[in-house]
Scaffold this motif. Sequence first.
Motif, PDB file in Angstrom:
ATOM      1  N   ILE A 170      -8.027 -14.619 -99.999  1.00 39.45           N
ATOM      2  CA  ILE A 170      -9.337 -13.674 -99.854  1.00 39.45           C
ATOM      3  C   ILE A 170      -9.603 -12.795-101.154  1.00 39.45           C
ATOM      4  O   ILE A 170     -10.608 -12.586-101.352  1.00 39.45           O
ATOM      5  N   ASP A 171      -8.568 -12.849-102.096  1.00 38.77           N
ATOM      6  CA  ASP A 171      -8.860 -12.327-103.507  1.00 38.77           C
ATOM      7  C   ASP A 171      -9.712 -13.297-103.972  1.00 38.77           C
ATOM      8  O   ASP A 171     -10.517 -12.616-105.044  1.00 38.77           O
ATOM      9  N   PHE A 172      -9.502 -14.209-104.076  1.00 36.91           N
ATOM     10  CA  PHE A 172     -10.604 -15.240-104.591  1.00 36.91           C
ATOM     11  C   PHE A 172     -11.815 -15.013-104.295  1.00 36.91           C
ATOM     12  O   PHE A 172     -12.799 -14.735-104.974  1.00 36.91           O
ATOM     13  N   ILE A 173     -11.979 -14.980-103.087  1.00 39.14           N
ATOM     14  CA  ILE A 173     -13.410 -14.579-102.446  1.00 39.14           C
ATOM     15  C   ILE A 173     -13.940 -13.230-103.023  1.00 39.14           C
ATOM     16  O   ILE A 173     -15.023 -13.079-103.362  1.00 39.14           O
ATOM     17  N   ARG A 174     -13.194 -12.339-103.076  1.00 43.32           N
ATOM     18  CA  ARG A 174     -13.625 -10.860-103.307  1.00 43.32           C
ATOM     19  C   ARG A 174     -13.822 -10.741-104.708  1.00 43.32           C
ATOM     20  O   ARG A 174     -14.708 -10.268-104.919  1.00 43.32           O
ATOM     21  N   TYR A 175     -13.162 -11.572-105.699  1.00 45.51           N
ATOM     22  CA  TYR A 175     -13.557 -11.382-106.999  1.00 45.51           C
ATOM     23  C   TYR A 175     -14.765 -12.187-107.365  1.00 45.51           C
ATOM     24  O   TYR A 175     -15.344 -12.044-108.159  1.00 45.51           O
ATOM     25  N   ARG A 176     -14.838 -13.388-106.645  1.00 46.73           N
ATOM     26  CA  ARG A 176     -16.173 -14.010-106.799  1.00 46.73           C
ATOM     27  C   ARG A 176     -17.393 -13.265-106.522  1.00 46.73           C
ATOM     28  O   ARG A 176     -18.225 -13.408-107.114  1.00 46.73           O
ATOM     29  N   LEU A 177     -17.181 -12.513-105.413  1.00 53.97           N
ATOM     30  CA  LEU A 177     -18.231 -11.594-104.779  1.00 53.97           C
ATOM     31  C   LEU A 177     -18.600 -10.780-106.054  1.00 53.97           C
ATOM     32  O   LEU A 177     -19.692 -10.203-106.328  1.00 53.97           O
ATOM     33  N   LEU A 178     -17.483 -10.127-106.818  1.00 51.95           N
ATOM     34  CA  LEU A 178     -17.681  -9.245-107.720  1.00 51.95           C
ATOM     35  C   LEU A 178     -17.740  -9.889-109.169  1.00 51.95           C
ATOM     36  O   LEU A 178     -18.234  -9.164-110.321  1.00 51.95           O
ATOM     37  N   ASP A 179     -17.978 -11.098-109.151  1.00 48.91           N
ATOM     38  CA  ASP A 179     -18.270 -11.851-110.318  1.00 48.91           C
ATOM     39  C   ASP A 179     -17.039 -11.692-111.611  1.00 48.91           C
ATOM     40  O   ASP A 179     -17.469 -11.571-112.524  1.00 48.91           O
ATOM     41  N   VAL A 180     -15.822 -11.609-110.864  1.00 48.58           N
ATOM     42  CA  VAL A 180     -14.747 -11.273-111.639  1.00 48.58           C
ATOM     43  C   VAL A 180     -14.024 -12.692-112.008  1.00 48.58           C
ATOM     44  O   VAL A 180     -13.530 -13.487-110.870  1.00 48.58           O
TER      45      VAL A 180
END
Lengths: 452, 1106
Positions: free
Chosen positions: B461-471
């Motif tokens: 879920i963190d991968f997805i979240r950081y991808r959304l934030l472009d991190v």
Amino acid sequence: MRKLSRALLSIGVILISACSLDGLVSVDDPEGEREIDRESLNTLAGGISLYHNAVGNLARGVSALSHDVGFLTDEMAALRIGEIGSTGRTNFYDARIKTELSSSVQGLTSDSYSYWHSTRTSASQARQIISRFESDLKNFYLSASYAIEAQAVLALAENFCSGVPLSTVPFEGDVEYTSGFSTEAMFEQAVALFDSSLSLAHDSIPVLTLARIGKARALLGLNRYQDAVAAVADVEQGDAFTLSYTQANPPSGGGTTGGRTFWTNQGTVNIYRSSIIENMEGLNGLLWMASGNLPQDPRVPINTTTTPRKQNKFTSGTLTFPLATWIDVLMIRAEASLENAGPSDTEWLDIINQARATRGIVDTTDPGGPEARVNLLFRERAFWFYLQGTRLSDYRRLVRQYNRNVSTIYPTGPYNKTSGSILNYGDALVFMPSISEFNYNPKFTSCININP
Amino acid sequence: MKMPVQYIFIALFCLSTSSLTAQMPVLLTGNRLWDAPADSTAGPRITISMKNVSMERVLDSISSLTGMTVLSNSADIKLNKLVSVDFKSRPLEEILGSLFAGTNYEGVMSKNSKTILVKLRSGKGGAGQNSETGTIVGQMVDSASGNPVVGASISIAGRNLVTTTDKDGRFSLANVPVGSHQVSVKSFGYRAVLRTITVSKGAAQTLNISLVALPTSLNEVVTTVTGNKRRLELGTDIARIDPDVIRRRAPVANVTDMLEAAQIPGVLITPTSGEPGSPSRIRIRGMGSIYKSNDPLVIIDGVWLDAEGGTARMDALDPEMIESIEIVRGPSAATEYGQDAANGVIVITTKKGVAGPARWNINYSYDNGRPYGTKPIVYKGWGTAITSERQMFCTVAHVANRECTQDSLLVFDPNNPLLNDEGTETNHRLSLALDGGSSAMRYSITASAQTDIGARQLRPIDFIRYRLLDVSVPGDYKKPRTQDRRSISANFTLIPDDKWNVVFGVQTNQTKLESKLIAMEGAVGGPNPPDWRLDTDTVNFLNRANSYSIIRSSDPVNTLTSLYTVQGNWRPTERWNVQGTGGIERSTGETGGLSLQSICRVGVPCFDSTGTRRQETSNSSAYTMRFMTNYTPSLGKLTSILELRPAFGIDYRKVARSNLSGQRNNLAPGETGMESGTSSVADYSSYANATAGWYLNSTIGLFRRLYFDIGVRQDIGSAITSSSSTRYPKLSTSWLASDESFWPVNNFVGMLRLRAALGYAAVQPEISDIRGRYVSDYEFIDGVWVRTTKPTAAGNPALKPERAAEFELGFDTDIIYDRVSVGLTYAHSINSNNLVLRQIAQSAGVNTGRGSSERFENVAKVINRNLELSLDGRVIETENMYLVLNYNLTLSENKVARLGDGVSPFTTGDRASRIEAGYPIGGIWARGIMGYNDENGDGVLSAQELIMTDSFSYIGWQQPRYRAGYGVSLTVNNQWTFDTRFSQRSKYVQRLQFQDSYIIARQDVNAPLSDQALAQADQFGSRPVSDIEWRSLSVTYQVPQNLLQKIRARSLQVSLQGDNLNLWTNYVGRDPRVNAGSATSYDMLRDTGLIMPASRKFSLSLRWGL
């Protein structure tokens, strides 16, 4: 034979090694950025740094005591429920609930109790170290440490029950607990320590002033009025011993205890600094405010923009606190004069007015009658020393030396400032030693008495 | 005391009977108890008097007297001729000449005086005279470890044909007459084997045997500071671990793994976490100290490790380098190690190498595993604030305080794959070992590398979240916890001659532990709590209007541990031995934390914000120096009944530690160094302690079956005051009752040894506990800041070490045709003068500020009682199959017998853990619930609506009172070994923080009031726990000799092993040992969760000898 010789030689070598093991196991004290090993403390600089700790603890003791005394007497009225309720503190002092054996209440007075003893021990240990070294400043520091230790004993005598232990810890020794000293014994010990201070030659006016006035205060407590006047005979107007408080952070490397703010340890500082002041607190309280709350006596400034009124004398943690001043001398001389005054004598009144003149306050008049005169004198003291930690001592002397009834001195009657569990003021007359004394001092069981 | 007096009386009686000496030659079996030292040319002088006995009997007696082995080189030598001998203190050469006078044989001593060879006289015939012979060759190995058995005796029954195995366990017996023979194989500590073998003319028959260690190895030698001793001579039970045996049971990555797999009664290993680099807590026979460390001492090759973190640094040691581990429990720790040995001692001996051609050993292991078990579901109340109508976490407590209205209950299920932060753990271990040497020099060198990648992983879920934030997430943040270890160990032994040898050793281990973390701290300037309403089925948790603070942190810990040792042994005479040991253990730890913050928002590029840099260096040095001498006096005629081995020694050890740390805050964007940043904190500290001691010890043996070990030790130290009694006496006795003449010969109880011991040890206070502590500070005086000194801790000049007295009683026995071995030990220790922090009355004026000061006082007493049982049963024991069952049991009890007058019960660490007289250290306590009443009828319980008792009630002990281990080991054809182990713990209480109902009751306003009451009282998690753990399963294949020859290998062993295979508990949850404790809640936003238990892992290992 040769084998035996070799065996004995080997054992001998081993035994010799064993005998000299003592030196091998000697190590230095732990050290650190701020940690000080005992060896470096055992120097003149180390002794002076311990003396500074004594001064710091004296200041903290004064800070805590002035707050505590303010609440137990009529100087500060209760903070109403809701104003400090969220801090978890309740108004035990101003309700005059007896503090004996109640840990929650003990926690309030243990601050100043702790500081007075820390002051005593640090001053005493500093003196033990400094006396080992020759220095031009030796007499000053020895004298000052005597005076500061005496001031701590004086504070205990003036405010705490009869029977406070004065345990000791030598710099290189173990704790030596004592049983309780009576109020009289504490005053006498304070006098002896002040005398020791005064016997050492130096030219520090602040230290001499503290010792002279402190000794006089102790003599007043012993009912020795003329001796008290003699003790302050050499104090001149302008002489003073003051304590400094600051809200600034200590320099880099100072610990969390480094800052010394007035009333810093009394919970929510700003609330206490703006504590409510009321006329006739607990029926016997003074009229701090004139009719309509105006005009006010400049010695007890009050914030007139708030309702209820709040004291405006100590509103900042940064201030210079007058522990011993010319006013003390005048009040001591006035009291001694009054003690011998005939109906027509006015010397005592002149001294009071001499003091009032220093602040531009108009002269007061003789109210007539011994009791009214005493009332006036102590009212003057109350206004001069408002929130300076002397009011409880005055209460006690009024009862002890002027035969006043407790019910006419201490706040009494209905108490309606808490949520309802306490209906009347309690009967606490003095502060008690901390609960640690009851639990951990094997020579202490209780106060000799808890009367004024 | 009755028995020694009786024996002394018997000894005196024997002395008075001059003829007795000649009648009891069988008693003269000592190997060093000679009348006089050996003469290099004529052999030792001995006294022997025998009448009308066979020559063979005379040679047996000479062998017993001298310790020399008697060999013959021909089957034709017959030694049945009756002779009489009567020599008093004559050289052996003279005696042999007289014995063989008039025969065709002669006795020749070997150059090293260790062997007497009986051979046909020259010209009278020789080897090969009888051509009808063949040869027997073969190898003897240990059935458990597969290691060669050196020095095993192989003989032909009825003939004087005998030989011994070499360093590889091999032997060759020539000139064996053709025909069927019974071959006897014997070795110290192993079960004797009798095999029938048929020898053909001129042929070589192979005889390979896996020797089974005797169930109760009383001849086993254990390490003591007064020299090596047989277990029979000690009245205490010292456990000895053979690493090669343990490796066949379970994957072993470090010493703690070995201790855990060994399942030693009385030793409790508690992991703190299953993640790489997490230390375990080791307790030997319970906890004796309330405040001081209960860690055992660790000694490697005679050198003390720094007690602080010693057990953790022990795990940095390459396990392949270890020859043996001994666990010294109880009284024997006293005189042996004295000060600081009250918690037991772990004695590690490293490999020193075997003389001979270079031998290579290559070991490789690969582990793969992952944590298992269902993780508890977490709930969180969510609602609206009453005053502001903002959304907020809204728990039962919030509702009860009328702060909010709950509208939903968030469910956080960490078992959801999207939220899973536990992946696969992998571990590679490779070691290369080389040993060999000559009679003058031996060496052993091991180099190894190990990489452990922990199971912790970044959640999907963190991968997805950081991808959304472009991190961008760096690769090494995906598996954030890793550990690398590199080790080089070497021992060199110099043996200039028989009289002295020196061993130089160096062990260097470098460990790099890396912990990385990327985490979202929450919305910048957004509402608190952050605006994530986590729905595990959808990824709809970012408020696109908000900016989020993203933290990347890295916390590498580099540790370099080195151990340098020198051990010397000098034997001026055969009776006198001097040993010296010196060593330094150094440890340097460097931590360099870096935490960088960036601010990110959906659709907007991230920008760097501030950061923090932390640097810390810790150094520790532990110095050890020891000298010991022992002497074996000649006792003349008493030799047959009395043994004496007095020893005297001194030792000295010193520990010095220092620490330097600094931190820079508010690093500018892009900056990472300690030089940048707007504020800083720096600190350093140093510490030292030193201890020196001497000891006197003697072993006294009577009739070689009753032994006393008596000693006293005295220590002085930097933290020991002159008023302290630091003498530690010790007395132990061991009696081999089954060797007594009155003991009936029976097969039910073949051997019985009774033992008892009493000893004292201690735990030292710290120097600052005695002297107090002062710190420099500032005071504001006369308007300026001036330097001052403040006491921060009060000392106690009268402080003494904690003093532990331990009594141990037990027996060892082999029963039922030696098929079952039983060892039972009862240990009772009293730790008096226990250090307890006690308040100082404020009138002393040593208060640290406004509060009360505390200092240690010797006022408490702690009692530990342990019953330890070990049971080994050899169910099947045939030529091709061994089936051994093991069982061990530990019953423990711990009690604070006295806390000290005026010392009130107090809590420690965990708020539910309480110290009170009459109850164990670390007992779990709670206030009782008297009732509850929802007075205002709002459906939730407030604190005021719960009625609790004023006093605390004892619930149970955190340590298991009952621990058991079960093992089954099967060996087939000496090639296959199957082993499995189980462990069981019960009668203990754990705080299971994550019981579902507990979490719900704190969060859900609709939870039953009874559950709310338990939650409110914080008692839901404390409950009695029991569990059974399937520790290990192992299959090992030993490649047979004929195959090894084809691949030119000396040995090859393949193991497939499983570890931590399953856990059965009486609650729903994971390993209770890591489930309790500090973790009280999931942080749902960040990827930090529960403490991770040990992985269920499988291992493949190869051990290849060249």
